[in-house]
Enzyme design. Structure first.
Site, PDB file in Angstrom:
ATOM      1  N   SER A  20       0.834  -1.215   0.000  1.00 51.64           N
ATOM      2  CA  SER A  20       0.000   0.000   0.000  1.00 51.64           C
ATOM      3  C   SER A  20       0.860   1.254   0.000  1.00 51.64           C
ATOM      4  O   SER A  20       2.007   1.237   0.450  1.00 51.64           O
ATOM      5  CB  SER A  20      -0.931   0.005   1.213  1.00 51.64           C
ATOM      6  N   GLU A  22       0.864   5.480   0.890  1.00 55.20           N
ATOM      7  CA  GLU A  22       0.208   6.596   1.597  1.00 55.20           C
ATOM      8  C   GLU A  22       0.549   7.932   0.929  1.00 55.20           C
ATOM      9  O   GLU A  22       1.697   8.189   0.582  1.00 55.20           O
ATOM     10  CB  GLU A  22       0.670   6.605   3.059  1.00 55.20           C
ATOM     11  N   THR A  54      -3.860  10.981   3.968  1.00 59.55           N
ATOM     12  CA  THR A  54      -3.846  11.513   5.337  1.00 59.55           C
ATOM     13  C   THR A  54      -4.860  12.635   5.521  1.00 59.55           C
ATOM     14  O   THR A  54      -5.406  13.191   4.551  1.00 59.55           O
ATOM     15  CB  THR A  54      -2.445  12.042   5.726  1.00 59.55           C
ATOM     16  N   ARG A 113      -6.364   9.358  16.586  1.00 59.34           N
ATOM     17  CA  ARG A 113      -6.587  10.501  17.473  1.00 59.34           C
ATOM     18  C   ARG A 113      -6.178  11.770  16.747  1.00 59.34           C
ATOM     19  O   ARG A 113      -6.842  12.785  16.810  1.00 59.34           O
ATOM     20  CB  ARG A 113      -5.758  10.342  18.749  1.00 59.34           C
ATOM     21  N   ASP A 115      -2.750  14.376  15.274  1.00 60.49           N
ATOM     22  CA  ASP A 115      -1.755  15.288  15.831  1.00 60.49           C
ATOM     23  C   ASP A 115      -2.367  16.681  15.894  1.00 60.49           C
ATOM     24  O   ASP A 115      -3.072  17.089  14.975  1.00 60.49           O
ATOM     25  CB  ASP A 115      -0.512  15.330  14.926  1.00 60.49           C
ATOM     26  N   LYS A 173      -7.449  -0.747  21.781  1.00 63.33           N
ATOM     27  CA  LYS A 173      -7.960  -0.097  20.552  1.00 63.33           C
ATOM     28  C   LYS A 173      -8.293  -1.155  19.499  1.00 63.33           C
ATOM     29  O   LYS A 173      -9.355  -1.111  18.875  1.00 63.33           O
ATOM     30  CB  LYS A 173      -6.875   0.870  20.058  1.00 63.33           C
ATOM     31  N   GLN A 184       3.845   3.248  12.604  1.00 63.51           N
ATOM     32  CA  GLN A 184       4.651   4.444  12.372  1.00 63.51           C
ATOM     33  C   GLN A 184       5.974   3.987  11.754  1.00 63.51           C
ATOM     34  O   GLN A 184       6.393   2.844  11.943  1.00 63.51           O
ATOM     35  CB  GLN A 184       4.907   5.130  13.707  1.00 63.51           C
ATOM     36  N   PHE A 224      11.322  14.650  10.955  1.00 64.69           N
ATOM     37  CA  PHE A 224      10.177  13.727  11.121  1.00 64.69           C
ATOM     38  C   PHE A 224      10.386  12.839  12.346  1.00 64.69           C
ATOM     39  O   PHE A 224       9.469  12.607  13.129  1.00 64.69           O
ATOM     40  CB  PHE A 224      10.042  12.799   9.916  1.00 64.69           C
ATOM     41  N   HIS A 274       3.660  -0.926   3.881  1.00 65.44           N
ATOM     42  CA  HIS A 274       2.926   0.325   3.668  1.00 65.44           C
ATOM     43  C   HIS A 274       3.967   1.425   3.487  1.00 65.44           C
ATOM     44  O   HIS A 274       4.757   1.684   4.395  1.00 65.44           O
ATOM     45  CB  HIS A 274       2.042   0.624   4.890  1.00 65.44           C
ATOM     46  N   LYS A 280       5.792  10.931  -3.768  1.00 67.17           N
ATOM     47  CA  LYS A 280       6.852  10.757  -4.774  1.00 67.17           C
ATOM     48  C   LYS A 280       6.862   9.283  -5.197  1.00 67.17           C
ATOM     49  O   LYS A 280       6.457   8.410  -4.426  1.00 67.17           O
ATOM     50  CB  LYS A 280       8.222  11.107  -4.192  1.00 67.17           C
TER      51      LYS A 280
HETATM   52  P1  FAD Z   1      -4.426   6.862  20.314  1.00 67.09           P
HETATM   53  O1  FAD Z   1      -4.528   5.443  19.974  1.00 67.09           O
HETATM   54  O2  FAD Z   1      -5.633   7.565  20.848  1.00 67.09           O
HETATM   55  O3  FAD Z   1      -3.224   7.061  21.336  1.00 67.09           O
HETATM   56  C1  FAD Z   1      -2.803   8.375  21.701  1.00 67.09           C
HETATM   57  C2  FAD Z   1      -2.111   8.305  23.058  1.00 67.09           C
HETATM   58  O4  FAD Z   1      -3.070   7.989  24.059  1.00 67.09           O
HETATM   59  C3  FAD Z   1      -1.028   7.220  23.158  1.00 67.09           C
HETATM   60  O5  FAD Z   1       0.032   7.730  23.913  1.00 67.09           O
HETATM   61  C4  FAD Z   1      -1.743   6.074  23.874  1.00 67.09           C
HETATM   62  O6  FAD Z   1      -0.839   5.259  24.603  1.00 67.09           O
HETATM   63  C5  FAD Z   1      -2.686   6.844  24.775  1.00 67.09           C
HETATM   64  N1  FAD Z   1      -3.911   6.081  25.086  1.00 67.09           N
HETATM   65  C6  FAD Z   1      -4.692   5.403  24.223  1.00 67.09           C
HETATM   66  N2  FAD Z   1      -5.733   4.847  24.852  1.00 67.09           N
HETATM   67  C7  FAD Z   1      -5.618   5.205  26.165  1.00 67.09           C
HETATM   68  C8  FAD Z   1      -6.398   4.963  27.323  1.00 67.09           C
HETATM   69  N3  FAD Z   1      -7.519   4.224  27.267  1.00 67.09           N
HETATM   70  N4  FAD Z   1      -5.987   5.490  28.515  1.00 67.09           N
HETATM   71  C9  FAD Z   1      -4.854   6.247  28.586  1.00 67.09           C
HETATM   72  N5  FAD Z   1      -4.080   6.511  27.513  1.00 67.09           N
HETATM   73  C10 FAD Z   1      -4.451   5.999  26.316  1.00 67.09           C
HETATM   74  N6  FAD Z   1      -2.010  12.225  12.257  1.00 67.09           N
HETATM   75  C11 FAD Z   1      -2.805  13.109  11.619  1.00 67.09           C
HETATM   76  O7  FAD Z   1      -3.078  14.194  12.162  1.00 67.09           O
HETATM   77  N7  FAD Z   1      -3.350  12.818  10.389  1.00 67.09           N
HETATM   78  C12 FAD Z   1      -3.109  11.634   9.757  1.00 67.09           C
HETATM   79  O8  FAD Z   1      -3.608  11.388   8.671  1.00 67.09           O
HETATM   80  C13 FAD Z   1      -2.253  10.687  10.394  1.00 67.09           C
HETATM   81  N8  FAD Z   1      -1.998   9.480   9.832  1.00 67.09           N
HETATM   82  C14 FAD Z   1      -1.220   8.565  10.502  1.00 67.09           C
HETATM   83  C15 FAD Z   1      -1.006   7.309   9.928  1.00 67.09           C
HETATM   84  C16 FAD Z   1      -0.228   6.360  10.577  1.00 67.09           C
HETATM   85  C17 FAD Z   1      -0.016   4.999   9.942  1.00 67.09           C
HETATM   86  C18 FAD Z   1       0.389   6.673  11.825  1.00 67.09           C
HETATM   87  C19 FAD Z   1       1.275   5.675  12.527  1.00 67.09           C
HETATM   88  C20 FAD Z   1       0.163   7.913  12.404  1.00 67.09           C
HETATM   89  C21 FAD Z   1      -0.643   8.876  11.764  1.00 67.09           C
HETATM   90  N9  FAD Z   1      -0.911  10.122  12.327  1.00 67.09           N
HETATM   91  C22 FAD Z   1      -1.712  11.025  11.671  1.00 67.09           C
HETATM   92  C23 FAD Z   1      -0.305  10.497  13.617  1.00 67.09           C
HETATM   93  C24 FAD Z   1      -1.210  10.139  14.817  1.00 67.09           C
HETATM   94  O9  FAD Z   1      -2.459  10.770  14.708  1.00 67.09           O
HETATM   95  C25 FAD Z   1      -0.488  10.613  16.072  1.00 67.09           C
HETATM   96  O10 FAD Z   1       0.663   9.834  16.310  1.00 67.09           O
HETATM   97  C26 FAD Z   1      -1.333  10.719  17.319  1.00 67.09           C
HETATM   98  O11 FAD Z   1      -0.574  11.414  18.297  1.00 67.09           O
HETATM   99  C27 FAD Z   1      -1.726   9.378  17.915  1.00 67.09           C
HETATM  100  O12 FAD Z   1      -2.758   8.827  17.226  1.00 67.09           O
HETATM  101  P2  FAD Z   1      -3.395   7.399  17.611  1.00 67.09           P
HETATM  102  O13 FAD Z   1      -4.513   7.222  16.681  1.00 67.09           O
HETATM  103  O14 FAD Z   1      -2.362   6.369  17.699  1.00 67.09           O
HETATM  104  O15 FAD Z   1      -3.936   7.743  19.094  1.00 67.09           O
END
Ligand code: FAD
Length: 294
Positions: A20, A22, A54, A113, A115, A173, A184, A224, A274, A280
């Site tokens: 895949s 991205e 994204t 979640r 950034d 999750k 990541q 990054f 992925h 690019k």
């Molecule tokens: P979560 O799973 O919610 O985790 C966030 C934090 O909360 C972690 O530290 C986790 O340990 C903690 N946590 C989770 N559940 C609990 C709980 N029940 N109690 C206490 N703590 C908890 N960002 C963007 O803005 N746009 C994008 O399109 C994007 N694409 C991405 C694609 C990939 C493949 C990856 C790996 C990352 C991407 N990101 C993107 C970045 C990502 O959104 C950030 O890293 C963000 O900070 C964490 O997202 P998450 O979905 O893993 O969050």
């Protein structure tokens, strides 16, 4: 279009990895033109299994994600997953975005979640979700979408209790109803294998797709990796530093390094690859070619 879980199951049955790509939304119309006229047609020659687009931290590119996913699906017949984040969205707004996604024929969502916008701390929106797992549950209750999530081989940067606690959150999750996990970027395969073993031990059967970034510039990869907490091995940094400003040599090294990483990942059971393409095509195509997957 199709659910990615079905595409992967079919691919797995043939003994081949699921590949895949991205992409991120373009900032200019020239960028969009180059992507659709040149970059994507070039990448399609590698016959990817699916793509993903994204979702911005804020601002105008956010509205572009669904539009781009729809265009890739319609013009290139390539199943594409829309990323969606909880940043600054109420549940009602997320419901509206999902309605629009469904109308546009989008069947797969990467639930994140998200950034926060640059310079801001993460904050749950009023009436929104705190964690990606809540968005996964929301998607499952609504139905109709295949759901992916992010996983962090070195642990998530914000998880102050450390990697193992983050991995337990990841399992929670995944258990909310997930079809696939994309990691990541990472540069030491041991981190991926440790996460894969941990998830296997927790009874997780959803595929863990390693996220691979072909390095194109030393300054960019250092930026990054600091932002997302991915470690750059000393040997890797020394070699990049030794190449200095020679952009072509850095790109060649990026291809060589990623090829080695991918080869070992596939040999040791990763279900696919992925690629963070950075919109690019050249490096990704060379890596796939080196792997005999071009
Ligand atoms: P979560 O799973 O919610 O985790 C966030 C934090 O909360 C972690 O530290 C986790 O340990 C903690 N946590 C989770 N559940 C609990 C709980 N029940 N109690 C206490 N703590 C908890 N960002 C963007 O803005 N746009 C994008 O399109 C994007 N694409 C991405 C694609 C990939 C493949 C990856 C790996 C990352 C991407 N990101 C993107 C970045 C990502 O959104 C950030 O890293 C963000 O900070 C964490 O997202 P998450 O979905 O893993 O969050």
């Amino acid at each position: 279009m199709r659910f990615i879980r079905d595409i992967h199951a079919e691919k797995e049955a043939t003994g081949k990895p699921t590949i895949s790509f991205e992409f991120f939304p373009f900032k200019t119309s020239e960028g969009e033109e180059t992507f659709f006229d040149k970059t994507l047609p070039a990448l399609m020659t590698a016959r990817p299994d699916y793509a993903s687009v994204t979702y911005g931290a804020g601002g105008s590119t956010r509205e572009k994600t669904l539009e781009i996913v729809e265009r890739i699906q319609n013009d290139f017949d390539l199943t594409t997953m829309a990323h969606l984040t909880c940043v600054r969205h109420t549940q009602a707004e997320i419901g509206g975005i999902l309605d629009e996604a469904a109308q546009r024929g989008i069947q797969n969502i990467l639930a994140l979640r998200g950034d926060p916008p640059p310079g801001e701390e993460w904050a749950q929106a009023k009436g929104g979700f705190e964690y990606a797992s809540e968005l996964v549950s929301f998607l499952r209750e609504r139905g109709g979408f295949g759901v992916g999530v992010a996983g962090f081989p070195e642990g998530h940067i914000d998880c102050s209790e450390g990697r193992d606690v983050d991995w337990h959150h990841l399992v929670g999750k995944i258990n909310s109803g997930v079809d696939l996990i994309i990691t990541q970027m990472f540069f030491d395969n041991a981190d991926y294998f440790q996460l894969a073993d941990f998830l296997g031990g927790q009874g997780v059967s959803a595929p863990l797709f390693p996220g691979i970034i072909p390095v194109a510039s030393a300054a960019q990869i250092k930026k990054f990796s600091t932002m997302c907490g991915a470690t750059l091995p000393n040997k890797f940094v020394s070699r990049l530093d030794s190449l200095g400003d020679d952009a072509e040599a850095v790109r060649e090294y990026g291809i060589e390094y990623a090829t080695g990483q991918c080869r070992e990942l596939l040999e040791r059971g990763a279900p696919g690859l992925h690629f963070y393409t950075l919109n690019k095509s050249k490096s990704v195509l060379r890596i796939l070619d080196n792997l005999g997957l071009g």
